[in-house]
Design a protein around this motif. Structure first.
Motif, PDB file in Angstrom:
ATOM      1  N   GLN A   1     -20.464 -41.489  45.036  1.00 11.72           N
ATOM      2  CA  GLN A   1     -19.953 -40.429  43.711  1.00 11.72           C
ATOM      3  C   GLN A   1     -19.740 -39.343  43.969  1.00 11.72           C
ATOM      4  O   GLN A   1     -20.586 -38.361  44.957  1.00 11.72           O
TER       5      GLN A   1
ATOM      6  N   ASP B   1     -13.794 -35.654  40.525  1.00  5.45           N
ATOM      7  CA  ASP B   1     -14.958 -37.364  39.981  1.00  5.45           C
ATOM      8  C   ASP B   1     -14.255 -37.538  40.462  1.00  5.45           C
ATOM      9  O   ASP B   1     -13.021 -38.975  39.869  1.00  5.45           O
ATOM     10  N   LYS B   2     -14.777 -38.209  41.523  1.00  5.43           N
ATOM     11  CA  LYS B   2     -14.525 -39.483  42.303  1.00  5.43           C
ATOM     12  C   LYS B   2     -16.109 -40.811  42.473  1.00  5.43           C
ATOM     13  O   LYS B   2     -16.549 -40.376  42.901  1.00  5.43           O
ATOM     14  N   ILE B   3     -15.075 -41.876  42.386  1.00  4.50           N
ATOM     15  CA  ILE B   3     -16.049 -43.177  43.442  1.00  4.50           C
ATOM     16  C   ILE B   3     -15.249 -43.570  44.826  1.00  4.50           C
ATOM     17  O   ILE B   3     -14.002 -44.330  44.920  1.00  4.50           O
TER      18      ILE B   3
ATOM     19  N   ARG C   1     -13.924 -41.451  38.636  1.00  2.00           N
ATOM     20  CA  ARG C   1     -14.625 -41.975  37.829  1.00  2.00           C
ATOM     21  C   ARG C   1     -14.756 -42.207  35.896  1.00  2.00           C
ATOM     22  O   ARG C   1     -14.054 -41.284  35.915  1.00  2.00           O
TER      23      ARG C   1
END
Length: 111
Positions: A83, A90-92, A111
């Motif tokens: 993450q 915010d990203k995965i 996310r």
């Protein structure tokens, strides 16, 4: 009558010859599964390659990685995820590897 007996004997012999050479582990003979630590190392190298190619932001370098085997499209694969932030969001990031350690693809989701 003699020909018929010969044909039957040859057929039976050839039928049993196939059984002598058969065994059940054909698919596992040629493939080796990489360990969790090896999958993590390979995924780390792939992330570095993707950053170098400009497909990922530099913020993904040296992020802690989570590793798990999962079924994806009915096949077992290593899924390595982390993450972070990409462009302020915010990203995965998920990196998909075969169980033999070959890079398959990557995907970034919210996310």
């Amino acid at each position: 009558m003699n020909k018929l007996i010969r044909v039957i004997c040859v057929s039976v012999t050839l039928g049993f010859a196939n059984l002598a050479f058969a065994h059940g582990d054909h698919e596992r003979d040629n493939f080796a599964t990489v360990s969790m630590a090896e999958a993590k190392g390979i995924a780390s190298q792939e992330v570095a390659r993707l950053i170098k190619e400009g497909k990922l932001n530099k913020s993904w370098a040296d992020m802690p990685l989570n590793v798990a085997i999962q079924r994806v499209d009915n096949q077992r694969q290593w899924v390595v995820s982390t993450q972070g932030k990409d462009g302020g969001l915010d990203k995965i990031l998920k990196v998909f590897l075969s169980t033999e350690g070959y890079f398959l693809s990557f995907k970034m989701t919210d996310r």
